[in-house]
Design a protein around this motif. Sequence first.
Motif, PDB file in Angstrom:
ATOM      1  N   VAL A 116     -23.429  39.485  45.108  1.00 18.89           N
ATOM      2  CA  VAL A 116     -23.375  38.820  43.812  1.00 18.89           C
ATOM      3  C   VAL A 116     -22.512  37.594  44.028  1.00 18.89           C
ATOM      4  O   VAL A 116     -21.381  37.691  44.503  1.00 18.89           O
ATOM      5  N   VAL A 117     -23.066  36.431  43.721  1.00 19.94           N
ATOM      6  CA  VAL A 117     -22.351  35.171  43.923  1.00 19.94           C
ATOM      7  C   VAL A 117     -22.062  34.572  42.550  1.00 19.94           C
ATOM      8  O   VAL A 117     -22.970  34.371  41.748  1.00 19.94           O
ATOM      9  N   ILE A 118     -20.786  34.293  42.320  1.00 15.03           N
ATOM     10  CA  ILE A 118     -20.341  33.712  41.056  1.00 15.03           C
ATOM     11  C   ILE A 118     -20.048  32.239  41.281  1.00 15.03           C
ATOM     12  O   ILE A 118     -19.299  31.883  42.199  1.00 15.03           O
ATOM     13  N   ALA A 119     -20.619  31.385  40.442  1.00 10.51           N
ATOM     14  CA  ALA A 119     -20.386  29.946  40.531  1.00 10.51           C
ATOM     15  C   ALA A 119     -19.096  29.612  39.800  1.00 10.51           C
ATOM     16  O   ALA A 119     -19.093  29.374  38.601  1.00 10.51           O
ATOM     17  N   GLY A 120     -17.986  29.634  40.528  1.00 17.51           N
ATOM     18  CA  GLY A 120     -16.686  29.315  39.950  1.00 17.51           C
ATOM     19  C   GLY A 120     -15.591  30.181  40.520  1.00 17.51           C
ATOM     20  O   GLY A 120     -15.664  31.402  40.427  1.00 17.51           O
ATOM     21  N   THR A 121     -14.598  29.565  41.123  1.00 13.77           N
ATOM     22  CA  THR A 121     -13.486  30.324  41.700  1.00 13.77           C
ATOM     23  C   THR A 121     -12.386  30.603  40.680  1.00 13.77           C
ATOM     24  O   THR A 121     -11.661  31.577  40.800  1.00 13.77           O
TER      25      THR A 121
END
Length: 170
Positions: A71-76
């Motif tokens: 799962v890749v989230i756009a935003g650190t």
Amino acid sequence: ILSSNPTMEDKNIILGIHVGHDATACLVSDDVTAIAEERITRKKNFYGFPFQAVELILAYKKIKLSDVGKVVIAGTALKDSRSYQWHAAFEHRHEDFPNKVSIRGRLEFIFNIFIGKTFHERLLAYLKDNHFDGQIIYHDHHLCHVVSSYATYPLENAVMISIDAGGDCV
């Protein structure tokens, strides 16, 4: 290349999620399938977590969250955020933050500041409830803009810049 009917062993499937304004989910497997939450909820510029978009994509591809490897989230900046907005989103409640927030919303906001969970803790609980045992990755918001532009434009060499109103609190 992935098969059209992924198996539990086939963990090359990636679920990309943009959380916040214009929340969106994208599944990368043998092809790319994406949908914005606003198309399902009919709330223009939907702000929050794209729960329904995730469910719809998984149903369309006939897979479960347990079949997804990453799962890749756009935003650190999201990872350690304790914002009440994420509490409301994961409770499937929607407050009109720029305008009027209910008394209950205000009290929960204060409570959340002191002992609330981080976005990552809430995401992890949601994913585990849906039997996800893969990897969670956070990528810089602006880098995601640049990479998506570069990946869809046929240039060998390019200089790209992301100019945005916000993203990752910058």
